[in-house]
Design a protein around this motif. Structure first.
Motif, PDB file in Angstrom:
ATOM      1  N   SER A  63       5.609  -1.061  10.807  1.00  0.00           N
ATOM      2  CA  SER A  63       5.438  -0.722   9.388  1.00  0.00           C
ATOM      3  C   SER A  63       4.301   0.260   9.196  1.00  0.00           C
ATOM      4  O   SER A  63       4.404   1.203   8.396  1.00  0.00           O
ATOM      5  N   ASN A  64       3.193   0.060   9.914  1.00  0.00           N
ATOM      6  CA  ASN A  64       2.058   0.988   9.825  1.00  0.00           C
ATOM      7  C   ASN A  64       2.475   2.386  10.271  1.00  0.00           C
ATOM      8  O   ASN A  64       2.155   3.381   9.608  1.00  0.00           O
ATOM      9  N   LEU A  65       3.171   2.466  11.393  1.00  0.00           N
ATOM     10  CA  LEU A  65       3.586   3.776  11.897  1.00  0.00           C
ATOM     11  C   LEU A  65       4.644   4.421  11.009  1.00  0.00           C
ATOM     12  O   LEU A  65       4.676   5.648  10.863  1.00  0.00           O
ATOM     13  N   ILE A  83      -2.794  12.042   7.151  1.00  0.00           N
ATOM     14  CA  ILE A  83      -1.712  11.478   6.342  1.00  0.00           C
ATOM     15  C   ILE A  83      -1.834  12.133   4.978  1.00  0.00           C
ATOM     16  O   ILE A  83      -2.835  11.975   4.279  1.00  0.00           O
ATOM     17  N   ALA A  84      -0.801  12.898   4.596  1.00  0.00           N
ATOM     18  CA  ALA A  84      -0.873  13.773   3.430  1.00  0.00           C
ATOM     19  C   ALA A  84      -1.029  13.019   2.119  1.00  0.00           C
ATOM     20  O   ALA A  84      -1.884  13.354   1.304  1.00  0.00           O
ATOM     21  N   ASP A  85      -0.219  12.016   1.884  1.00  0.00           N
ATOM     22  CA  ASP A  85      -0.198  11.333   0.594  1.00  0.00           C
ATOM     23  C   ASP A  85      -0.356   9.818   0.810  1.00  0.00           C
ATOM     24  O   ASP A  85       0.627   9.126   1.056  1.00  0.00           O
ATOM     25  N   PRO A  86      -1.571   9.300   0.698  1.00  0.00           N
ATOM     26  CA  PRO A  86      -1.784   7.863   0.915  1.00  0.00           C
ATOM     27  C   PRO A  86      -0.998   6.968  -0.051  1.00  0.00           C
ATOM     28  O   PRO A  86      -0.564   5.882   0.338  1.00  0.00           O
ATOM     29  N   ASP A  87      -0.787   7.430  -1.288  1.00  0.00           N
ATOM     30  CA  ASP A  87      -0.005   6.621  -2.237  1.00  0.00           C
ATOM     31  C   ASP A  87       1.442   6.476  -1.765  1.00  0.00           C
ATOM     32  O   ASP A  87       2.009   5.381  -1.809  1.00  0.00           O
ATOM     33  N   GLN A  88       2.016   7.578  -1.313  1.00  0.00           N
ATOM     34  CA  GLN A  88       3.381   7.531  -0.782  1.00  0.00           C
ATOM     35  C   GLN A  88       3.422   6.713   0.508  1.00  0.00           C
ATOM     36  O   GLN A  88       4.364   5.966   0.750  1.00  0.00           O
ATOM     37  N   ALA A  89       2.378   6.815   1.328  1.00  0.00           N
ATOM     38  CA  ALA A  89       2.309   6.031   2.560  1.00  0.00           C
ATOM     39  C   ALA A  89       2.289   4.537   2.245  1.00  0.00           C
ATOM     40  O   ALA A  89       2.944   3.745   2.927  1.00  0.00           O
ATOM     41  N   TYR A  90       1.558   4.147   1.186  1.00  0.00           N
ATOM     42  CA  TYR A  90       1.504   2.737   0.788  1.00  0.00           C
ATOM     43  C   TYR A  90       2.878   2.234   0.346  1.00  0.00           C
ATOM     44  O   TYR A  90       3.297   1.138   0.722  1.00  0.00           O
ATOM     45  N   GLU A  91       3.591   3.034  -0.414  1.00  0.00           N
ATOM     46  CA  GLU A  91       4.937   2.641  -0.859  1.00  0.00           C
ATOM     47  C   GLU A  91       5.902   2.546   0.322  1.00  0.00           C
ATOM     48  O   GLU A  91       6.716   1.634   0.399  1.00  0.00           O
ATOM     49  N   ARG A  94       5.151  -0.705   2.125  1.00  0.00           N
ATOM     50  CA  ARG A  94       5.722  -1.874   1.437  1.00  0.00           C
ATOM     51  C   ARG A  94       7.211  -2.011   1.759  1.00  0.00           C
ATOM     52  O   ARG A  94       7.701  -3.097   2.033  1.00  0.00           O
ATOM     53  N   TRP A  95       7.933  -0.886   1.720  1.00  0.00           N
ATOM     54  CA  TRP A  95       9.361  -0.907   2.026  1.00  0.00           C
ATOM     55  C   TRP A  95       9.583  -1.335   3.485  1.00  0.00           C
ATOM     56  O   TRP A  95      10.452  -2.163   3.781  1.00  0.00           O
ATOM     57  N   ALA A  96       8.794  -0.773   4.393  1.00  0.00           N
ATOM     58  CA  ALA A  96       8.962  -1.072   5.821  1.00  0.00           C
ATOM     59  C   ALA A  96       8.663  -2.537   6.136  1.00  0.00           C
ATOM     60  O   ALA A  96       9.366  -3.158   6.943  1.00  0.00           O
ATOM     61  N   VAL A  97       7.634  -3.102   5.505  1.00  0.00           N
ATOM     62  CA  VAL A  97       7.319  -4.526   5.731  1.00  0.00           C
ATOM     63  C   VAL A  97       8.489  -5.392   5.277  1.00  0.00           C
ATOM     64  O   VAL A  97       8.901  -6.325   5.982  1.00  0.00           O
ATOM     65  N   LEU A 103      12.796  -9.621   4.393  1.00  0.00           N
ATOM     66  CA  LEU A 103      12.428 -10.345   3.179  1.00  0.00           C
ATOM     67  C   LEU A 103      13.395 -10.011   2.049  1.00  0.00           C
ATOM     68  O   LEU A 103      13.963  -8.920   2.001  1.00  0.00           O
ATOM     69  N   ASP A 104      13.545 -10.958   1.120  1.00  0.00           N
ATOM     70  CA  ASP A 104      14.367 -10.681  -0.054  1.00  0.00           C
ATOM     71  C   ASP A 104      13.538  -9.901  -1.082  1.00  0.00           C
ATOM     72  O   ASP A 104      12.389  -9.539  -0.832  1.00  0.00           O
ATOM     73  N   HIS A 105      14.104  -9.666  -2.264  1.00  0.00           N
ATOM     74  CA  HIS A 105      13.392  -8.870  -3.280  1.00  0.00           C
ATOM     75  C   HIS A 105      12.184  -9.593  -3.857  1.00  0.00           C
ATOM     76  O   HIS A 105      11.311  -8.965  -4.441  1.00  0.00           O
TER      77      HIS A 105
END
Length: 196
Positions: A63-65, A83-91, A94-97, A103-105
């Motif tokens: 997920s980190n990578l 890493i160009a956009d940390p906000d996009q990286a955070y999103e 979250r999706w990758a985790v 996990l469910d929704h």
């Protein structure tokens, strides 16, 4: 000639009471059986925790990578991996985790999964390293971002590892259901170095 009329197949019965050795043997046997059952339960529980730890280590690293999308244009200009956009990286993280842990929704593990209860992201931090400086973008458990700058060599991730190159650190917390209904809260953190 003398004739022995006694039967050798039926010796005379003893009227002495029997010793209680059989009862002591049963008690000792039951004690060892109970001890073995407790030991086996403990070993199974440790194996569940070890398996969960390895599973989460891999899921967090992946997920980190996945979230560490490098700015290719910056690399072409300055040869700095950022890493160009940390906000996009955070999103993306979250999706990758959610995908890696199945996990469910509602961020809960599926039925029969090792991960139970809601999974919470406690910390997500991007460390951009360039020219002796570290730009730190940190997201807390509520998703609130803070950022600041430090000198290279003075930055240590929450897991105790020194940050020497552009990296991503994350921590999650969740419930683990063990053997015979044991339920404990687990915590896992991982630092993924983007350069290495």
């Amino acid at each position: 000639m003398y004739m022995n009329l006694r039967r050798k197949g039926y010796p005379p019965q003893s009227i002495r009471p029997r010793a209680a050795g059989g009862q002591a043997g049963w008690s000792t046997g039951l004690f060892f059986l109970l001890f073995l059952a407790v030991l086996l339960r403990g070993l199974i529980q440790l194996e569940i925790y070890r398996t969960t730890s390895l599973y989460l280590e891999d899921a967090l690293a992946a997920s980190n990578l996945a979230s560490a999308v490098v700015d290719v244009e910056e690399y072409g200009i300055s040869h700095n991996i950022l890493i160009a956009d940390p906000d996009q990286a955070y999103e993306t993280y979250r999706w990758a985790v959610r995908e890696n842990l199945n996990l469910d929704h509602g961020w809960r593990g599926r039925e029969g999964s090792i991960v139970q209860g809601p999974v919470r992201i406690e910390n997500y931090t991007v460390y951009n390293v360039a020219e002796g400086k570290v730009m730190i973008y940190s997201y807390d458990k509520n998703g609130v971002a803070t950022n600041w700058q430090e000198s290279l060599g003075n930055v240590v991730a929450p897991n105790g590892k020194e940050v020497v190159a552009t990296s991503v650190y994350s921590e999650i917390r969740f419930r683990v259901r063990g053997f015979l209904g044991t339920d404990v809260e687990a915590y896992k953190g991982n630092l993924a170095d983007v350069v290495r």
